[in-house]
Design a protein around this motif. Structure first.
Motif, PDB file in Angstrom:
ATOM      1  N   LYS A 153      46.868 -17.384  44.373  1.00 47.02           N
ATOM      2  CA  LYS A 153      47.332 -18.414  45.302  1.00 47.02           C
ATOM      3  C   LYS A 153      47.805 -19.666  44.569  1.00 47.02           C
ATOM      4  O   LYS A 153      48.588 -20.456  45.112  1.00 47.02           O
ATOM      5  N   VAL A 154      47.316 -19.875  43.363  1.00 48.98           N
ATOM      6  CA  VAL A 154      47.671 -21.099  42.631  1.00 48.98           C
ATOM      7  C   VAL A 154      48.502 -20.812  41.381  1.00 48.98           C
ATOM      8  O   VAL A 154      49.182 -21.702  40.865  1.00 48.98           O
ATOM      9  N   HIS A 155      48.459 -19.578  40.895  1.00 48.80           N
ATOM     10  CA  HIS A 155      49.143 -19.215  39.648  1.00 48.80           C
ATOM     11  C   HIS A 155      50.364 -18.376  40.015  1.00 48.80           C
ATOM     12  O   HIS A 155      50.270 -17.173  40.247  1.00 48.80           O
ATOM     13  N   GLN A 156      51.534 -19.040  40.092  1.00 47.75           N
ATOM     14  CA  GLN A 156      52.724 -18.380  40.617  1.00 47.75           C
ATOM     15  C   GLN A 156      53.950 -18.655  39.751  1.00 47.75           C
ATOM     16  O   GLN A 156      53.990 -19.639  38.994  1.00 47.75           O
ATOM     17  N   ILE A 157      54.929 -17.793  39.903  1.00 46.20           N
ATOM     18  CA  ILE A 157      56.117 -17.865  39.062  1.00 46.20           C
ATOM     19  C   ILE A 157      57.381 -17.845  39.918  1.00 46.20           C
ATOM     20  O   ILE A 157      57.488 -17.089  40.882  1.00 46.20           O
ATOM     21  N   GLU A 158      58.320 -18.724  39.566  1.00 44.84           N
ATOM     22  CA  GLU A 158      59.649 -18.729  40.167  1.00 44.84           C
ATOM     23  C   GLU A 158      60.663 -18.788  39.031  1.00 44.84           C
ATOM     24  O   GLU A 158      60.513 -19.587  38.098  1.00 44.84           O
ATOM     25  N   PHE A 159      61.665 -17.944  39.101  1.00 42.31           N
ATOM     26  CA  PHE A 159      62.718 -17.924  38.088  1.00 42.31           C
ATOM     27  C   PHE A 159      63.861 -18.789  38.598  1.00 42.31           C
ATOM     28  O   PHE A 159      64.560 -18.423  39.543  1.00 42.31           O
ATOM     29  N   GLN A 160      64.033 -19.932  37.959  1.00 36.42           N
ATOM     30  CA  GLN A 160      64.925 -20.957  38.507  1.00 36.42           C
ATOM     31  C   GLN A 160      66.249 -21.010  37.751  1.00 36.42           C
ATOM     32  O   GLN A 160      66.288 -21.077  36.525  1.00 36.42           O
ATOM     33  N   HIS A 161      67.310 -20.975  38.506  1.00 31.94           N
ATOM     34  CA  HIS A 161      68.679 -21.118  37.998  1.00 31.94           C
ATOM     35  C   HIS A 161      69.000 -22.613  37.927  1.00 31.94           C
ATOM     36  O   HIS A 161      68.517 -23.397  38.758  1.00 31.94           O
ATOM     37  N   PRO A 162      69.795 -23.076  36.939  1.00 32.99           N
ATOM     38  CA  PRO A 162      70.126 -24.505  36.876  1.00 32.99           C
ATOM     39  C   PRO A 162      70.703 -25.055  38.172  1.00 32.99           C
ATOM     40  O   PRO A 162      70.365 -26.168  38.594  1.00 32.99           O
ATOM     41  N   ILE A 163      71.567 -24.280  38.836  1.00 34.40           N
ATOM     42  CA  ILE A 163      72.136 -24.743  40.102  1.00 34.40           C
ATOM     43  C   ILE A 163      71.128 -24.574  41.239  1.00 34.40           C
ATOM     44  O   ILE A 163      71.180 -25.287  42.239  1.00 34.40           O
ATOM     45  N   GLY A 164      70.181 -23.666  41.066  1.00 37.15           N
ATOM     46  CA  GLY A 164      69.152 -23.453  42.075  1.00 37.15           C
ATOM     47  C   GLY A 164      68.182 -24.611  42.218  1.00 37.15           C
ATOM     48  O   GLY A 164      67.340 -24.614  43.127  1.00 37.15           O
ATOM     49  N   LYS A 165      68.287 -25.607  41.337  1.00 39.73           N
ATOM     50  CA  LYS A 165      67.470 -26.815  41.495  1.00 39.73           C
ATOM     51  C   LYS A 165      67.925 -27.624  42.708  1.00 39.73           C
ATOM     52  O   LYS A 165      67.180 -28.461  43.208  1.00 39.73           O
ATOM     53  N   LEU A 166      69.148 -27.377  43.140  1.00 39.61           N
ATOM     54  CA  LEU A 166      69.648 -28.022  44.355  1.00 39.61           C
ATOM     55  C   LEU A 166      69.214 -27.197  45.561  1.00 39.61           C
ATOM     56  O   LEU A 166      69.422 -25.981  45.607  1.00 39.61           O
ATOM     57  N   ALA A 167      68.613 -27.867  46.546  1.00 36.19           N
ATOM     58  CA  ALA A 167      68.041 -27.157  47.693  1.00 36.19           C
ATOM     59  C   ALA A 167      69.057 -26.259  48.394  1.00 36.19           C
ATOM     60  O   ALA A 167      68.717 -25.163  48.856  1.00 36.19           O
ATOM     61  N   LEU A 168      70.320 -26.695  48.449  1.00 33.89           N
ATOM     62  CA  LEU A 168      71.356 -25.937  49.138  1.00 33.89           C
ATOM     63  C   LEU A 168      71.547 -24.549  48.540  1.00 33.89           C
ATOM     64  O   LEU A 168      71.860 -23.586  49.236  1.00 33.89           O
ATOM     65  N   PHE A 169      71.343 -24.433  47.203  1.00 37.69           N
ATOM     66  CA  PHE A 169      71.637 -23.178  46.515  1.00 37.69           C
ATOM     67  C   PHE A 169      70.385 -22.430  46.071  1.00 37.69           C
ATOM     68  O   PHE A 169      70.482 -21.379  45.442  1.00 37.69           O
ATOM     69  N   LYS A 170      69.219 -22.964  46.374  1.00 39.09           N
ATOM     70  CA  LYS A 170      67.965 -22.402  45.862  1.00 39.09           C
ATOM     71  C   LYS A 170      67.796 -20.930  46.220  1.00 39.09           C
ATOM     72  O   LYS A 170      67.518 -20.099  45.352  1.00 39.09           O
ATOM     73  N   LYS A 171      67.961 -20.596  47.497  1.00 44.11           N
ATOM     74  CA  LYS A 171      67.708 -19.224  47.924  1.00 44.11           C
ATOM     75  C   LYS A 171      68.722 -18.243  47.344  1.00 44.11           C
ATOM     76  O   LYS A 171      68.411 -17.062  47.144  1.00 44.11           O
ATOM     77  N   PHE A 172      69.920 -18.717  47.085  1.00 49.64           N
ATOM     78  CA  PHE A 172      70.966 -17.834  46.569  1.00 49.64           C
ATOM     79  C   PHE A 172      70.767 -17.539  45.081  1.00 49.64           C
ATOM     80  O   PHE A 172      70.934 -16.402  44.637  1.00 49.64           O
ATOM     81  N   PHE A 173      70.381 -18.568  44.304  1.00 49.36           N
ATOM     82  CA  PHE A 173      70.329 -18.413  42.852  1.00 49.36           C
ATOM     83  C   PHE A 173      68.933 -18.131  42.306  1.00 49.36           C
ATOM     84  O   PHE A 173      68.791 -17.435  41.297  1.00 49.36           O
ATOM     85  N   ASN A 174      67.880 -18.703  42.911  1.00 50.88           N
ATOM     86  CA  ASN A 174      66.528 -18.565  42.368  1.00 50.88           C
ATOM     87  C   ASN A 174      65.879 -17.258  42.809  1.00 50.88           C
ATOM     88  O   ASN A 174      66.259 -16.669  43.830  1.00 50.88           O
ATOM     89  N   ILE A 175      64.865 -16.835  42.058  1.00 52.58           N
ATOM     90  CA  ILE A 175      64.117 -15.616  42.370  1.00 52.58           C
ATOM     91  C   ILE A 175      62.632 -15.971  42.423  1.00 52.58           C
ATOM     92  O   ILE A 175      62.073 -16.494  41.462  1.00 52.58           O
ATOM     93  N   GLY A 176      61.990 -15.667  43.530  1.00 50.80           N
ATOM     94  CA  GLY A 176      60.558 -15.951  43.639  1.00 50.80           C
ATOM     95  C   GLY A 176      60.288 -17.041  44.651  1.00 50.80           C
ATOM     96  O   GLY A 176      61.191 -17.492  45.365  1.00 50.80           O
ATOM     97  N   SER A 177      58.998 -17.460  44.800  1.00 55.59           N
ATOM     98  CA  SER A 177      57.983 -17.273  43.774  1.00 55.59           C
ATOM     99  C   SER A 177      57.044 -16.103  44.101  1.00 55.59           C
ATOM    100  O   SER A 177      56.970 -15.650  45.237  1.00 55.59           O
ATOM    101  N   PHE A 178      56.267 -15.704  43.022  1.00 52.74           N
ATOM    102  CA  PHE A 178      55.376 -14.562  43.112  1.00 52.74           C
ATOM    103  C   PHE A 178      54.032 -14.920  42.506  1.00 52.74           C
ATOM    104  O   PHE A 178      53.969 -15.567  41.461  1.00 52.74           O
ATOM    105  N   PRO A 179      52.926 -14.482  43.115  1.00 61.90           N
ATOM    106  CA  PRO A 179      51.629 -14.594  42.435  1.00 61.90           C
ATOM    107  C   PRO A 179      51.616 -13.639  41.253  1.00 61.90           C
ATOM    108  O   PRO A 179      52.176 -12.525  41.329  1.00 61.90           O
ATOM    109  N   VAL A 180      51.008 -14.048  40.172  1.00 60.92           N
ATOM    110  CA  VAL A 180      51.034 -13.207  38.978  1.00 60.92           C
ATOM    111  C   VAL A 180      49.746 -13.373  38.191  1.00 60.92           C
ATOM    112  O   VAL A 180      49.157 -14.458  38.142  1.00 60.92           O
ATOM    113  N   ALA A 181      49.275 -12.277  37.599  1.00 64.44           N
ATOM    114  CA  ALA A 181      48.091 -12.302  36.751  1.00 64.44           C
ATOM    115  C   ALA A 181      48.438 -12.952  35.414  1.00 64.44           C
ATOM    116  O   ALA A 181      49.595 -13.235  35.119  1.00 64.44           O
ATOM    117  N   GLY A 182      47.399 -13.180  34.594  1.00 64.89           N
ATOM    118  CA  GLY A 182      47.612 -13.797  33.294  1.00 64.89           C
ATOM    119  C   GLY A 182      47.259 -15.264  33.316  1.00 64.89           C
ATOM    120  O   GLY A 182      46.878 -15.835  34.338  1.00 64.89           O
TER     121      GLY A 182
END
Length: 794
Positions: free
Chosen positions: A676-705
């Protein structure tokens, strides 16, 4: 009413048409994975099979044809990434991003990478395969620029494409080399601590090498607030649109310890997460050459690779190849500085930075004999004494392209080792295994000794004639282990053992991963690929149980609430794993943050405390300090009337941690699961803008490690509701020479950087769940599971 309905209908039809046009355009931008194309520079037709994960398998009659084709297919999947990569070192990000990127441009343009790249090209043998094949690769990129589909990012930013040249390749390698270094994040901050509080406050930091208790075994048979420098460079690297290398794991198991009797190589380089990811896989087959390689965007030769004969991987050496020198200006002439030979003139150079939608910016670069003066390149230190940055990469002869070419063209182990000597910087642990049974750990980097009175962890004196004395060491002195009698080699960014009584200075990581790798490898003599798969996603910490025991014994449990008592019980019974359903790591890492905050922030202040959290040294400190009740850091300097103890700080920190978790996750402690607290999102430089976030970014996902376990999913300690993972395995690879055609790998997201490609994120589920997929070498299998793209000579 009818009129309103007609207008509404017209608007709806227009909206649908615009949406249809947008979808059609985006579909048009997809990479071409089958069919026929013509390509200038080919001598004969070249066939590319694009497999079910988007990996191109290039079958060509010669290496020139193969490299030309590689450039084209690499560009159609990663041209946007290539464009970003080539712009950093020469200070050209502001041309596309505007003023927001100006600070990056000022600093990197001042480092001298661009000039060093040109110098290296001037010294190249223009008839050598290194040069000819690199230019064939660039020719393929450039034809795609001329004839292929422009990536959506370049369209959105209105970027006019220019042809790629060899200087771009060197600039990309130069930036990646700089991002490996830790000195710029660490030395200025440690200098501040020394100057303000004295060396007693640095005992817990182990600067004399006392923390390097896990050492890789060789086998051959006044107070000036320097931390502003660290702050500025850290911000530049963390906000860069291109990820930096951080650490890495690798191990190679000899045949004497595998069930098959054949070598197994494992490697997962740790890099800041981004989208697209760092690596592009490609398999080249020619009559005289075969390699399955991992390529950085815009670089023609793979940094990781394997074929039927040998395999290689890498981790960061973490040796010290950057030093800072404080120069002393001539009081009568600020254009001069003092040396042991008298006054010398600074050299000056003016460069122009183009800024999108703004006026050009003039950058004046001042340089001493030690390197560029960073005062004019970084914010906040303009009024400080002149500080020069000395970097081995720009001061030694640059033969990095020849070195990378040699790695993927080696004939045998001896040839492979010899060519590593060409890499003066960055320092790398290069791991090797082959079909003949050889295994090796070989370090790259131009190493040196300094006088015993000099500590390179601090800002050095530029004018005493002592601090800049270096005894350059021959490559034969680099740490190495070749076919050791214990039958395995490994690297987790740890300090090598002393050579000739000398410990190489550096910014090595804590013992956790190394101890876990060593313990697992030494315990078995029948390793299989399946065993290594499980090991690569192992998430048990070797130090957490000890740290918990050291800290828990100071808690006044009798005064705790039921929730706090339950938290203590969970910590005491915890086996130091970091699975997504575990609760204890959530408590542990929150407690660690508040312990660090309540221990260090009163002396350092909020900004410098945050800097410390981002260095490797903080990971080295925790276990040692948990055993040291006399550490001067325990006292809270803001409370003048009393002196706090370790027990007081740890109790306060535990109470702060539980209160924070109850606020963020609720009072039900069973709900505090790590995922619930340890999560990963793969962020695209343009995905930092809210308008394009869903199109360019992937995630987020809970992950072990977690931090410093084998499955090293790195985050900065904080009180944030979620630990957004910053870095981790950029790929996981396992090369098994008993079944080379079924060796396996995985990328964090996918092969393609094009959001419309089916290979943009098709490996994400595999990655976050610790799974793998095949790296195919068998031609018949490749043909059966691939689309076919044929390139004909133009």
């Amino acid at each position: 009413m009818k009129k309103i309905k007609k207008v509404s209908l017209a608007i709806l039809i227009l909206f649908v048409l615009l949406a249809a046009i947008a979808v059609a355009f985006l579909q048009y931008t997809k990479p071409k994975y089958e069919g026929n194309l013509t390509l200038a520079g080919l001598s004969k037709p070249t066939t590319v099979y694009i497999d079910d994960y988007g990996v191109p398998h290039i079958y060509a009659e010669n290496q020139i044809d193969a490299m030309t084709t590689l450039g084209y297919v690499h560009a159609q999947d990663r041209l946007w990434q290539m464009e970003l990569m080539r712009r950093i070192a020469p200070g050209k990000l502001a041309e596309i991003f505007g003023n927001v990127a100006l600070k990056n441009d000022q600093f990197f343009l001042g480092t001298g990478i661009d000039e060093n790249s040109q110098k290296a090209i001037d010294q190249l043998d223009k008839n050598a395969p290194t040069y000819l094949l690199a230019n064939a690769y660039l020719k393929g990129i450039n034809q795609y620029i001329e004839e292929g589909i422009t990536p959506i990012e370049l369209t959105l930013l209105d970027i006019k494409q220019e042809k790629f040249v060899l200087k771009d390749v060197y600039n990309i390698l130069g930036y990646m080399s700089f991002s490996f270094a830790m000195a710029q994040k660490t030395d200025p901050l440690l200098t501040d601590i020394r100057d303000k509080y004295g060396m007693d406050y640095l005992q817990d930091f182990g600067l004399e090498g006392s923390l390097g208790t896990t050492q890789l075994k060789s086998y051959k048979g006044k107070f000036k607030e320097y931390a502003t420098i660290a702050k500025s460079v850290t911000q530049l690297l963390e906000t860069s649109p291109v990820p930096a290398f951080i650490g890495s794991n690798s191990w190679v198991i000899g045949g004497a310890k595998t069930k098959s009797g054949k070598v197994i190589l494992a490697n997962d380089p740790h890099i800041m997460f981004s989208q697209p990811g760092t690596w592009y896989e490609a398999h080249i087959v020619c009559p005289d050459y075969e390699i399955y390689g991992y390529y950085i965007a815009g670089v023609p030769y793979p940094l990781l690779g394997h074929n039927r004969d040998y395999a290689y991987g890498l981790t960061m050496f973490e040796n010290d190849d950057v030093d800072f020198f404080q120069e002393k200006d001539n009081p009568n002439n600020p254009k001069q500085y003092i040396t042991t030979d008298g006054f010398k003139n600074y050299t000056y150079q003016q460069k122009i930075i183009k800024v999108k939608d703004s006026s050009d910016v003039k950058l004046n670069i001042k340089t001493s004999v030690h390197g560029p003066i960073v005062n004019g390149l970084l914010d906040g230190i303009e009024d400080k004494p002149s500080i020069a940055m000395s970097w081995i990469y720009t001061q030694q002869k640059n033969k990095i392209l020849e070195a990378v070419y040699s790695l993927c063209h080696a004939k045998n182990l001896e040839d492979f080792q010899k060519n590593i000597a060409l890499i003066h910087a960055p320092g790398l642990n290069i791991m090797y295994g082959d079909a003949k049974g050889n295994i090796a750990w070989i370090t790259s980097g131009k190493l040196y000794k300094v006088p015993s009175s000099v500590n390179t962890n601090f800002i050095l004196n530029g004018n005493n004639g002592i601090d800049d004395k270096k005894e350059w060491l021959p490559f034969s002195k680099n740490p190495v282990a070749i076919n050791p009698p214990w039958h395995y080699v490994y690297s987790a960014n740890n300090q090598p053992e002393a050579i000739d009584g000398y410990l190489y200075p550096g910014y090595y990581l804590s013992k956790d991963r190394a101890n876990r790798i060593d313990a697992l490898l030494s315990s078995k003599n029948n390793w299989t690929r399946s065993d290594v798969e499980k090991m690569m996603v192992d998430n048990k910490s070797t130090s957490a149980e000890t740290i918990v025991a050291n800290m828990v014994k100071h808690l006044v449990v009798s005064e705790f609430s039921d929730n706090k008592k339950e938290a203590v019980r969970l910590l005491k019974s915890w086996k130091a794993t970091h699975n997504v359903t575990d609760v204890a790591p959530t408590i542990y890492n929150k407690w660690l943050y508040f312990y660090l905050k309540n221990t260090f922030e009163d002396e350092l202040g909020p900004e410098n405390f945050k800097l410390l959290i981002g260095t490797h040294v903080i990971k080295q400190i925790i276990e040692k300090q948990s055993q040291n009740s006399t550490s001067p850091w325990w006292d809270n300097t803001t409370t003048k009337s009393k002196k706090e103890t370790q027990a007081e700080i740890l109790n306060k920190s535990f109470n702060d941690a539980i209160a924070s978790l109850e606020l963020q996750l609720g009072i039900d402690i069973k709900a505090w699961q790590w995922g619930k607290v340890h999560q990963i999102e793969f962020q695209h430089p343009i995905g930092k803008l809210a308008l394009f976030k869903k199109f360019f970014n992937i995630g987020s996902f809970p992950v072990a490690g977690s931090n410093e376990v084998i499955n090293n999913q790195m985050f900065f300690y904080s009180d944030d509701p979620k630990y957004n993972i910053k870095a981790g395995p950029s790929t996981r690879r396992i090369i098994d020479f008993s079944d080379i055609e079924n060796s396996i790998s995985v990328l964090p997201t996918g092969q393609s950087g094009n959001p419309m490609s089916q290979h943009y994120s098709d490996q994400t589920d595999l990655f976050v769940n610790g799974k793998f997929r095949k790296m195919k070498l068998n031609r018949l299998e490749i043909i059966q599971t691939s689309t076919k793209l044929v390139f004909n000579p133009k």
